[in-house]
Design an enzyme around this catalytic site. Structure first.
Site, short mmCIF file in Angstrom:
data_model
loop_
_atom_site.label_atom_id
_atom_site.label_comp_id
_atom_site.label_asym_id
_atom_site.label_seq_id
_atom_site.Cartn_x
_atom_site.Cartn_y
_atom_site.Cartn_z
CB CYS A 81 8.22 12.73 -25.66
SG CYS A 81 8.51 12.76 -23.88
CB CYS B 199 25.14 5.76 17.77
SG CYS B 199 25.46 4.10 17.11
CB CYS C 77 23.50 -0.09 19.42
SG CYS C 77 24.37 0.83 18.13
CB CYS D 26 27.00 3.31 20.80
SG CYS D 26 25.20 3.10 20.72
CB CYS E 273 1.01 4.01 5.41
SG CYS E 273 0.27 3.45 3.86
CB CYS F 256 4.06 0.86 2.87
SG CYS F 256 3.90 2.64 3.18
CB CYS G 207 -9.06 17.06 4.14
SG CYS G 207 -8.07 16.28 2.86
CB CYS H 209 -10.29 7.36 6.35
SG CYS H 209 -11.04 8.35 7.67
CB CYS I 98 -11.64 4.48 10.42
SG CYS I 98 -12.11 4.80 8.71
#
Length: 300
Positions: free
Chosen positions: A20, A116, A135, A138, A184, A187, A197, A210, A213
């Site tokens: 394993c 809702c 929606c 509602c 991000c 994604c 940091c 970073c 930037c």
């Protein structure tokens, strides 16, 4: 009475143990599990711990094979996750997976009404302009960007504090560089930074970037990005700690190189001994075959 002759039953050879890669130990095949997507085999207990940890820390991201050298990066099946995790954690993973899918899908969003929380469809717009979203549960009508009530001549540019990631690896550092919530760049999942940091790791896609930037830092093991440019000295650590980190990385690389250089001559010197050990069983088999061939000749 006929004489009863003893019946000899050959004992089955024990199955070989399986190594394993998670616990670095050998275990019997009955205590292992094979992944259907890549055929990798691990201890069942190790896989259970790995899947449960991935559910708690992954935020609904696909759970892949734990072997870093596996060539197939396919995700585990839902049936495998259900068999390796308790029922409550399997349900939690399905809920997190669904929420992550809604969050990453630009054509879907959540209803901002607290009572809702239904999934709403967002119509496509030119140049990411805000559109009205109705929606279905509602009947609330809200903005697709700032998620407030939609009114005539609605404008949400002043109400949108989030920094939207661009298609490039980096964006210019401006007034939004110190924002507490950003997306991000890989994604587009929203990330909040309250302290620490500036080197960020997205839990959703494992992308390193970073904070100021949004530049890609996946290959920057020495953190040279913070030595120059607009993000200079913005890492959040002292210069001494950065130098210590670089010294550790260099020490690891040098140590591995020394081990390889020292072990390679030893392997060359030990190769004849290894070949002799490997060839001994072959010589034994050849001798037994010669004896079997000579025995019928002697009886004739």
């Amino acid at each position: 009475m006929p004489s009863s002759s003893p019946i000899w039953v050959e004992a089955e050879a024990p199955l070989p143990l399986i190594f394993c890669k998670l616990c670095l130990s050998e275990c019997p095949p009955a205590a292992t599990s094979r992944l259907l997507t890549c055929n990798c085999v691990f201890c069942t207990s190790c896989l259970q711990q790995y899947v449960q940890l991935a559910i708690r820390e992954g935020g609904g991201a696909p759970i892949t094979c734990p072997d870093m050298t596996c060539l197939k990066t396919a995700a585990l099946l839902d049936s495998e996750i259900t068999s390796l995790a308790p029922a409550d954690q399997a349900q939690l993973y399905q809920r997190l997976k669904f929420e992550r899918g809604v969050q990453l899908d630009p054509s879907k969003t959540w209803c901002p009404v607290v009572e809702c929380q239904a999934v709403c469809s967002v119509a496509p717009s030119a140049e990411s302009q805000p559109v009205s979203v109705a929606c279905p549960a509602c009947s609330a009508v809200f903005c697709s960007l700032c998620r407030v009530d939609w009114r005539d001549k609605h404008s949400c540019s002043e109400r949108q504090p989030l920094t939207v990631a661009s298609s490039q690896d980096s964006v210019n550092v401006g007034c939004d560089a110190d924002a507490m919530v950003k997306q991000c760049p890989m994604c587009a999942v929203f990330i909040e930074r309250d302290q620490g940091c500036a080197q960020m790791l997205c839990k959703s896609c494992k992308h390193t970037f970073c904070w100021y930037c949004l530049q890609n830092l996946d290959g920057d093991i020495f953190l040279r990005h913070y030595d120059r440019g607009p993000c200079r000295n913005k890492l959040g650590h002292s210069r001494a700690s950065v130098m210590w980190n670089r010294t550790q990385v260099v020490g690891i690389l040098v140590g591995v190189s020394i081990i390889v250089l020292v072990s390679s001559p030893l392997l060359l010197l030990a190769s004849p001994c290894i070949l002799c050990v490997v060839c001994k069983p072959c010589k034994g088999k050849k001798k037994t075959k010669k004896r079997e061939i000579s025995q019928p000749d002697s009886t004739v």
